[in-house]
Design an enzyme around this catalytic site. Structure first.
Site, PDB file in Angstrom:
ATOM      1  N   LEU A  50       0.892  -1.161   0.000  1.00 50.46           N
ATOM      2  CA  LEU A  50       0.000   0.000   0.000  1.00 50.46           C
ATOM      3  C   LEU A  50       0.923   1.201   0.000  1.00 50.46           C
ATOM      4  O   LEU A  50       1.894   1.236   0.761  1.00 50.46           O
ATOM      5  CB  LEU A  50      -0.872   0.015   1.261  1.00 50.46           C
ATOM      6  CG  LEU A  50      -1.981  -1.021   1.340  1.00 50.46           C
ATOM      7  CD1 LEU A  50      -2.610  -1.012   2.735  1.00 50.46           C
ATOM      8  CD2 LEU A  50      -3.050  -0.748   0.291  1.00 50.46           C
ATOM      9  N   ASP A  51       0.644   2.190  -0.830  1.00 46.88           N
ATOM     10  CA  ASP A  51       1.526   3.353  -0.851  1.00 46.88           C
ATOM     11  C   ASP A  51       1.447   4.109   0.475  1.00 46.88           C
ATOM     12  O   ASP A  51       0.574   3.859   1.301  1.00 46.88           O
ATOM     13  CB  ASP A  51       1.264   4.252  -2.067  1.00 46.88           C
ATOM     14  CG  ASP A  51      -0.071   4.965  -2.033  1.00 46.88           C
ATOM     15  OD1 ASP A  51      -0.412   5.560  -0.989  1.00 46.88           O
ATOM     16  OD2 ASP A  51      -0.777   4.959  -3.056  1.00 46.88           O
ATOM     17  N   GLU A  52       2.358   5.013   0.671  1.00 46.25           N
ATOM     18  CA  GLU A  52       2.497   5.729   1.944  1.00 46.25           C
ATOM     19  C   GLU A  52       1.207   6.424   2.364  1.00 46.25           C
ATOM     20  O   GLU A  52       0.877   6.488   3.545  1.00 46.25           O
ATOM     21  CB  GLU A  52       3.645   6.746   1.818  1.00 46.25           C
ATOM     22  CG  GLU A  52       4.007   7.433   3.094  1.00 46.25           C
ATOM     23  CD  GLU A  52       5.217   8.351   2.952  1.00 46.25           C
ATOM     24  OE1 GLU A  52       5.657   8.887   3.979  1.00 46.25           O
ATOM     25  OE2 GLU A  52       5.723   8.545   1.816  1.00 46.25           O
TER      26      GLU A  52
END
Length: 191
Positions: A50-52
């Site tokens: 999951l991106d930041e």
């Protein structure tokens, strides 16, 4: 000879945390990493990422074969996205049918997916960073279920139909649901 018993976990990855355990990059020295959440066994790895700026369900395992299986077999991943604007049925249909996004400097047509507008706001923990709310214009919650996972795909898809993503939460991977996990929680599971 004793076989290694693999360990599996589900976590609620917080907003602002990277889906990795460490980095040698000088630009990432001040970033937050998954190791802050618990003491994990040696050899642990995230299944997907999951991106930041995204949050929600992230699976962790010590079994590389399991990670590869989930990432390469078209397992459904469901996301709830809070988007800017009152998303229309035509925009939802465009998401379902597939939209053109940029990926690796090229145009990419997303695969057909499941998408619908949620009738009510999902019951999710409050995020640490404030989100623009309906006082500043209409917002909509939608569900998008993908069997692929390009970099920042959901965000790019909602942007392609004119509704920027304000909050993105993964709520399901296959049959594993986020459930009532709280932000930063870790629980052991069987896979």
């Amino acid at each position: 000879m004793k076989t290694l018993e693999h360990k599996h976990f589900k976590i609620y990855k917080p907003y602002g945390m990277l889906s990795q355990f460490a980095s040698n990059s000088t630009q990432q020295k001040r970033k937050r990493f998954l190791g802050e959440l618990a003491e994990f066994p040696k050899g642990i790895m995230p299944i997907g990422r999951l991106d930041e700026k995204s949050e929600g369900l992230l699976l962790l395992t010590t079994d590389g074969k399991m990670s590869n299986y989930i990432n390469s077999r078209g397992i459904e991943k469901e996301y709830y996205a809070l988007v800017d604007g009152d998303i229309s049925e035509a925009q939802i249909k465009a998401l379902r049918d597939g939209v053109e996004i940029g990926f690796d400097g090229k145009k990419y047509q997303t695969k057909p997916c499941k998408a619908f507008k949620l009738n009510k706001n999902p019951e999710l923990p409050e995020r640490s960073k404030k989100i623009r709310d309906a006082r500043h214009g209409p917002i909509s919650w939608i569900s998008i279920t993908l069997t692929e996972g390009k970099f920042r795909q959901v965000r790019k898809m909602t942007s392609a139909v004119g509704c920027a993503t304000l909050r993105l939460v993964r709520v399901r991977v296959g049959d594993i649901h986020l459930g009532d996990l709280q932000i930063g929680s870790v629980t052991s599971i069987a896979l």
